[in-house]
Design a protein around this motif. Structure first.
Motif, PDB file in Angstrom:
ATOM      1  N   LEU A   1      -0.637   5.872  10.770  1.00 21.44           N
ATOM      2  CA  LEU A   1      -1.490   6.691   9.772  1.00 21.44           C
ATOM      3  C   LEU A   1      -2.728   6.557   9.886  1.00 21.44           C
ATOM      4  CD1 LEU A   1       1.191   5.600   7.067  1.00 21.44           C
ATOM      5  CD2 LEU A   1       0.731   8.068   7.635  1.00 21.44           C
TER       6      LEU A   1
ATOM      7  N   LEU B   1      -2.171   8.617   4.563  1.00 15.29           N
ATOM      8  CA  LEU B   1      -1.526   8.417   3.009  1.00 15.29           C
ATOM      9  C   LEU B   1      -2.539   8.569   1.943  1.00 15.29           C
ATOM     10  CD1 LEU B   1       1.459   5.953   3.172  1.00 15.29           C
ATOM     11  CD2 LEU B   1       1.501   8.302   2.575  1.00 15.29           C
ATOM     12  N   PHE B   2      -3.615   7.872   2.147  1.00 11.45           N
ATOM     13  CA  PHE B   2      -4.488   7.819   1.108  1.00 11.45           C
ATOM     14  C   PHE B   2      -5.092   9.414   1.047  1.00 11.45           C
ATOM     15  CE2 PHE B   2      -9.105   7.437   0.389  1.00 11.45           C
ATOM     16  CZ  PHE B   2      -9.255   6.671  -0.590  1.00 11.45           C
TER      17      PHE B   2
ATOM     18  N   VAL C   1       1.020  11.213  -9.955  1.00 13.41           N
ATOM     19  CA  VAL C   1      -0.228  11.533 -10.324  1.00 13.41           C
ATOM     20  C   VAL C   1      -0.418  13.193  -9.927  1.00 13.41           C
ATOM     21  CG1 VAL C   1      -2.891  11.255 -10.401  1.00 13.41           C
ATOM     22  CG2 VAL C   1      -1.298   9.178 -10.596  1.00 13.41           C
ATOM     23  N   GLY C   2       0.119  13.295  -8.546  1.00 15.06           N
ATOM     24  CA  GLY C   2      -0.365  14.541  -8.145  1.00 15.06           C
ATOM     25  C   GLY C   2       0.699  15.471  -8.362  1.00 15.06           C
TER      26      GLY C   2
ATOM     27  N   LEU D   1      -3.742  12.036   1.652  1.00 19.34           N
ATOM     28  CA  LEU D   1      -2.692  12.815   0.753  1.00 19.34           C
ATOM     29  C   LEU D   1      -2.671  12.661  -0.729  1.00 19.34           C
ATOM     30  CD1 LEU D   1       0.634  12.869   2.801  1.00 19.34           C
ATOM     31  CD2 LEU D   1      -0.783  14.965   1.810  1.00 19.34           C
ATOM     32  N   ALA D   2      -3.001  11.170  -1.030  1.00 19.36           N
ATOM     33  CA  ALA D   2      -2.924  10.830  -2.654  1.00 19.36           C
ATOM     34  C   ALA D   2      -4.228  11.281  -3.178  1.00 19.36           C
ATOM     35  CB  ALA D   2      -2.899   9.417  -2.609  1.00 19.36           C
TER      36      ALA D   2
ATOM     37  N   SER E   1      -4.301  15.275  -3.554  1.00 19.17           N
ATOM     38  CA  SER E   1      -3.284  15.692  -4.639  1.00 19.17           C
ATOM     39  C   SER E   1      -3.915  15.532  -5.998  1.00 19.17           C
ATOM     40  CB  SER E   1      -2.276  14.908  -4.417  1.00 19.17           C
ATOM     41  OG  SER E   1      -2.075  13.573  -4.993  1.00 19.17           O
ATOM     42  N   MET E   2      -5.088  14.562  -6.353  1.00 16.94           N
ATOM     43  CA  MET E   2      -5.620  14.478  -7.592  1.00 16.94           C
ATOM     44  C   MET E   2      -6.670  15.713  -7.937  1.00 16.94           C
ATOM     45  SD  MET E   2      -5.897  10.489  -7.583  1.00 16.94           S
ATOM     46  CE  MET E   2      -7.370  10.770  -8.817  1.00 16.94           C
TER      47      MET E   2
ATOM     48  N   GLU F   1       0.604  21.832  -1.431  1.00 11.03           N
ATOM     49  CA  GLU F   1       0.344  20.499  -1.030  1.00 11.03           C
ATOM     50  C   GLU F   1       1.662  20.176  -0.051  1.00 11.03           C
ATOM     51  OE1 GLU F   1      -0.176  17.855  -4.396  1.00 11.03           O
ATOM     52  OE2 GLU F   1      -2.342  18.459  -4.079  1.00 11.03           O
TER      53      GLU F   1
ATOM     54  N   VAL G   1       0.576   7.230  -6.652  1.00  6.90           N
ATOM     55  CA  VAL G   1      -0.269   8.110  -6.931  1.00  6.90           C
ATOM     56  C   VAL G   1       0.161   9.385  -6.504  1.00  6.90           C
ATOM     57  CG1 VAL G   1      -2.676   8.522  -6.541  1.00  6.90           C
ATOM     58  CG2 VAL G   1      -2.172   6.156  -7.079  1.00  6.90           C
ATOM     59  N   MET G   2       0.441   9.492  -5.407  1.00  7.85           N
ATOM     60  CA  MET G   2       0.898  10.945  -4.918  1.00  7.85           C
ATOM     61  C   MET G   2       1.789  11.681  -5.577  1.00  7.85           C
ATOM     62  SD  MET G   2       1.052  11.265  -0.974  1.00  7.85           S
ATOM     63  CE  MET G   2       2.796  11.187  -0.449  1.00  7.85           C
TER      64      MET G   2
ATOM     65  N   ILE H   1       0.343   4.127  -2.761  1.00 13.73           N
ATOM     66  CA  ILE H   1      -0.125   5.324  -2.557  1.00 13.73           C
ATOM     67  C   ILE H   1       0.876   6.406  -2.803  1.00 13.73           C
ATOM     68  CG2 ILE H   1      -1.005   6.881  -0.778  1.00 13.73           C
ATOM     69  CD1 ILE H   1      -2.346   4.501   0.571  1.00 13.73           C
TER      70      ILE H   1
ATOM     71  N   GLU I   1       0.714  -1.091  -0.068  1.00  9.03           N
ATOM     72  CA  GLU I   1       0.047  -0.111  -0.013  1.00  9.03           C
ATOM     73  C   GLU I   1       0.825   1.178  -0.028  1.00  9.03           C
ATOM     74  OE1 GLU I   1      -0.385  -1.923   2.885  1.00  9.03           O
ATOM     75  OE2 GLU I   1       0.355  -0.482   4.574  1.00  9.03           O
TER      76      GLU I   1
ATOM     77  N   ALA J   1      -3.272   2.921   6.371  1.00  6.61           N
ATOM     78  CA  ALA J   1      -2.631   4.145   5.741  1.00  6.61           C
ATOM     79  C   ALA J   1      -3.668   5.192   5.352  1.00  6.61           C
ATOM     80  CB  ALA J   1      -1.563   3.367   4.559  1.00  6.61           C
TER      81      ALA J   1
END
Lengths: 200, 349
Positions: free
Chosen positions: B181, B124-125, A63-64, B127-128, B131-132, B164, A59-60, A56, A52, B121
């Motif tokens: 987290l 973290l999730f 993607v971010g 944050l990800a 950020s989208m 961010e 993606v962060m 993540i 995980e 997490a």
């Protein structure tokens, strides 16, 4: 079919489709957006593998942040599609060579059982309460602390180099230090003057 | 509860978990949408009173039905797609803006154990996913094929990526001291320490030892949601309405919903990370969801207050604040907190 298997094939199908569209899409902005979709689905597949933290972070970071700046640049370009396709035949040998290399690498990985992969057994399934994030953090800051710090230094040097290459001091800008602006007092700007009333 | 639901579960058979999760999702999204609708009314009322006006007061008693009237108006309006626009992406833009701000609610705990997905997490999730959020704005700005939306989306891309970073550092401080987290754990670790034992638990929450991070997080949250005074993305004096210029009807409404849902999300996260979530501020009152709602409403009021108070920041000042002030401050504070935790003065043992 198990639910997990279904999720895997679902994500994998979208991933392959998106990856194909990255190279076949004619509009570079579409290609970049398909790459975002591909990253997102790759993150999903990693989640299925209990990774995980990596998923993540993918993606962060990609993607971010990275793809946002990528899109930023691609959207600003004025791209002429005919000019882009001009060099196709001259670049073909180089591209084909890289493609063949990738195919060989993938064949080596997928056909592992023919090259003695049995010597490396699959890792045991993670137990209850296993945290991928905790585990990566532990390994990164104990066993691999020097390579990790070295890599971060290399990145820092690259960043400083990129900044110093593009940094230009322009003369004659009217930039004012905001700290000075905030520190302005009334006395510095306005002066009250006492004077007699003027008569006509 | 389990026994009561058993006959329904039997009715659906193997797809019951999916159905039950769907019901839970609706139970979160529907109240959220009502909150969004009434936040728009609250904003107009609060700003109205701050500017010595009365705000909307015609539709329904005290203007309470105004959000419904606005919603119906937006639903019934025609959606105009400009002829030069990239049609697929033009429609995708508002969807990409709204989706992450709803997905993030999956890991938000409302009370002890009351959470849709209690993942390890969780931070973290979040944050990800947050950020989208910028994609909706960028895609909309580009697909409109028009100058002002494009300028707006370029500003959005730079601004949201910059803030961010400082937001991430603020979150690192929080996870350093809670060593987890998981958002539920982050709240429960705030319920300990000397002040908590004395019955003054509001002094043991994260906002006191992490006060600079608390301030940075709230300000970065305002910048992340593109709210005034950081709303150069849609600054009407400069770029008309930024990425939303070409949008009408429901497509515009989606951007609107996304902005307000994000505001509520940032506020509830601030309450969870720094203000002790559902914990009661004093020992003699019971914990519960109402505390979380109250704290969230407080932070939301700060959002509205800031909008009514401050003039819009100039663009280069926004960038300077993000990169030259917030990032050094947060970086230093991460080190300070780490050293503090390892020193004998640590208050988190």
């Amino acid at each position: 079919m198990e639910f997990k298997t279904f999720v895997f094939y679902f994500l994998a199908a979208i991933l392959v489709f998106a990856a194909l569209r990255v190279i076949t899409a004619r509009n570079p902005v579409h290609a970049a957006l398909y790459l975002v979709l591909a990253f997102f689905n790759a993150g999903g597949i990693w989640l299925l593998l209990h990774a995980e933290f990596l998923a993540i972070t993918l993606v962060m970071v990609y993607v971010g942040a990275v793809m946002v700046l990528f899109l930023f640049v691609v959207m600003m370009l004025d791209i002429n599609l005919d000019r882009l396709r001009q060099g196709f035949w001259s670049y073909l040998p180089l591209g084909a060579m890289i493609g063949i290399l990738l195919v060989i690498e993938m064949a080596l990985v997928l056909g592992g059982q023919y090259f003695g992969l049995e010597a490396m057994p699959a890792p045991p399934a993670p137990g209850e309460g296993y945290s991928n994030t905790r585990e990566i953090g532990r390994v990164l800051y104990t066993d691999y602390v020097y390579p990790f710090e070295l890599a971060s230094l290399v990145l820092l040097v690259a960043m400083v180099a990129a900044v110093s290459l593009t940094l230009r001091k322009r003369k004659g800008t009217k930039y004012i230090d905001p700290a000075l602006q905030v520190a302005v007092k009334r006395e510095g700007r306005v002066e009250l003057v006492k004077m007699q009333a003027e008569k006509e | 509860m389990e026994a009561m639901l058993q006959p329904v579960a039997d009715l659906f058979g193997p797809i019951w978990p999916a159905v039950w999760t769907l019901v839970k999702i609706i139970a979160i999204i529907a109240p959220l949408m009502i909150c969004v609708a009434y936040l728009t009314l609250a904003e107009r009322k609060v700003i109205g009173y701050m500017q010595v006006r009365i705000g909307p007061n015609r539709v329904g008693p005290m203007g309470l039905l105004q959000p419904m009237a606005d919603g119906i108006k937006l639903l019934l309006k025609e959606i105009i797609v400009p002829s030069g626009a990239n049609k697929g992406l033009f429609i995708l833009g508002p969807i990409l803006a709204l989706a992450p701000s709803l997905v993030a609610w999956a890991v938000v705990p409302f009370d002890d154990g009351l959470v849709l997905a209690n993942v390890n997490a969780g931070l973290l999730f979040l944050l990800a996913i947050t950020s989208m959020e910028v994609y909706g704005v960028i895609v909309a700005g580009w697909a409109s094929n028009s100058k002002y939306p494009f300028l707006g989306s370029m500003r959005a891309a730079a601004q949201m990526v910059s803030y961010e970073v400082s937001m991430g550092f603020a979150l690192i401080c929080v996870l350093l001291i809670s060593a987890s987290l998981n958002l539920t754990d982050i709240v429960t670790t705030q319920a300990q320490g000397r002040f908590h034992d004395m019955g003054l638990s509001f002094l043991s929450w994260n906002w006191i030892p992490l006060f600079p991070m608390f301030v940075v997080y709230v300000i970065s949250g305002i910048a992340e949601t593109n709210r005034a005074p950081f709303d150069v993305v849609e600054g009407e004096a400069e770029v008309v309405a930024g990425h939303m210029v070409e949008y009408s009807g429901m497509t515009f409404a989606l951007f609107f919903l996304a902005e307000y849902a994000n505001m509520i999300l940032v506020s509830i996260l601030t309450s969870i990370l720094f203000l002790g979530g559902w914990l009661s501020p004093v020992g003699f009152l019971p914990d519960g969801f109402h505390w979380l709602a109250l704290k969230t409403a407080m932070i939301l009021f700060i959002f509205l207050w800031a909008r009514a108070t401050f003039p819009r920041f100039r663009y280069d000042h926004i960038m300077r604040l993000g990169w030259k002030v917030f990032i050094p401050v947060t970086l230093v504070w991460v080190v300070v907190v780490a050293v503090w935790m390892m020193s004998p003065l640590s208050i988190w043992n």
